[in-house]
Design an enzyme around this catalytic site. Structure first.
Site, PDB file in Angstrom:
ATOM      1  N   GLU A 144      34.180  53.157  36.178  1.00  0.00           N
ATOM      2  CA  GLU A 144      35.142  54.113  36.718  1.00  0.00           C
ATOM      3  C   GLU A 144      35.422  55.274  35.760  1.00  0.00           C
ATOM      4  O   GLU A 144      36.006  56.283  36.164  1.00  0.00           O
ATOM      5  CB  GLU A 144      36.452  53.408  37.066  1.00  0.00           C
ATOM      6  CG  GLU A 144      37.219  52.876  35.877  1.00  0.00           C
ATOM      7  CD  GLU A 144      38.506  52.180  36.281  1.00  0.00           C
ATOM      8  OE1 GLU A 144      39.460  52.240  35.509  1.00  0.00           O
ATOM      9  OE2 GLU A 144      38.551  51.575  37.382  1.00  0.00           O
ATOM     10  N   HIS A 145      35.000  55.147  34.514  1.00  0.00           N
ATOM     11  CA  HIS A 145      35.261  56.207  33.539  1.00  0.00           C
ATOM     12  C   HIS A 145      34.186  57.282  33.529  1.00  0.00           C
ATOM     13  O   HIS A 145      34.491  58.465  33.357  1.00  0.00           O
ATOM     14  CB  HIS A 145      35.391  55.599  32.133  1.00  0.00           C
ATOM     15  CG  HIS A 145      36.499  54.605  32.021  1.00  0.00           C
ATOM     16  ND1 HIS A 145      36.361  53.386  31.374  1.00  0.00           N
ATOM     17  CD2 HIS A 145      37.763  54.631  32.489  1.00  0.00           C
ATOM     18  CE1 HIS A 145      37.498  52.721  31.441  1.00  0.00           C
ATOM     19  NE2 HIS A 145      38.362  53.448  32.121  1.00  0.00           N
TER      20      HIS A 145
END
Length: 221
Positions: free
Chosen positions: A110-111
């Site tokens: 998700e980063h």
């Protein structure tokens, strides 16, 4: 005797957003943009890389990326609760560990939105009912096909199995390689991250934890 099958309704509220409002675990929190908006966004990213968006190899890329994203992030439209809702109670008195190991998955960090590639190992101790083995694999895939951290995904799998099946305990171990470490930053290829979550008996009985880990190492476990 025929198996007794029960269907359980999906859990309506499984998470909380930044404002403290509960939301469904399997529904997107935002309205999706149109296909045209998605393709325009991909075109902008292609331009940002410095490539020529008019060259033959990139002309259809925005549409292909949109199609690929719909498949890779299809977990937002699927319910892990529904997958686990069909159980079998005719288990001939079986109450020992059920272990499904080496379930390969692909997810995305998700980063940085780059791949996480790994295997999930899931065990539970039945309390009167079991679920089809393929359903556990489907739960892993549903959570994998979302933007993730490995830690969150490990806990999500264990939590939904515990909440829906209500077994005596759940054990989840995930081992994965993160492309955000291999492709960028420190660029350490081949490093593996292991995460675990234990519930119920697995959390309180270290002998059960040890048995779980031993069965994972055993080729015939």
């Amino acid at each position: 005797m025929d198996a007794v099958i029960k269907n359980f309704p999906p859990h309506a509220d499984q998470g909380t957003d930044a404002a403290g409002k509960k939301h469904s675990m399997h529904k997107p929190l935002t309205d999706r943009p149109s296909q045209q908006e998605v393709e325009a966004a991909v075109t902008t990213l292609l331009r940002w890389t410095g490539d020529d968006i008019a060259r033959e190899g990139l002309i259809e890329t925005p549409a292909r990326v949109a199609k690929a994203f719909r498949e890779m992030f299809s977990g937002y439209d699927q319910s892990p609760e529904d997958e686990l809702g069909r159980t079998f109670e005719e288990v001939q008195g079986y109450d020992d560990m059920v272990l499904i190991k080496d379930m390969s998955f692909h997810s995305h960090c998700e980063h940085h939105m780059v791949p996480i590639i790994g295997k999930a190992h899931v065990a539970y101790l039945p309390d009167g009912k079991v679920v089809g083995l393929s359903k556990i694999a489907r739960v892993v895939d549903i959570f994998a096909r979302r933007l993730q951290t490995q830690e969150a995904m490990t806990a999500q799998i264990a939590t939904v199995i515990q909440d829906v099946l209500k077994p005596r305990g759940v054990a989840v171990l995930i081992e994965a390689e993160h492309m955000c470490m291999a492709m960028r930053g420190i660029r350490k290829q081949g490093s593996t991250t292991l995460t675990t979550t234990f519930t119920g008996v697995f959390k309180t009985d270290f002998q059960e934890q040890a048995r779980f880990m031993t069965m994972l190492r055993d080729k015939h476990g």
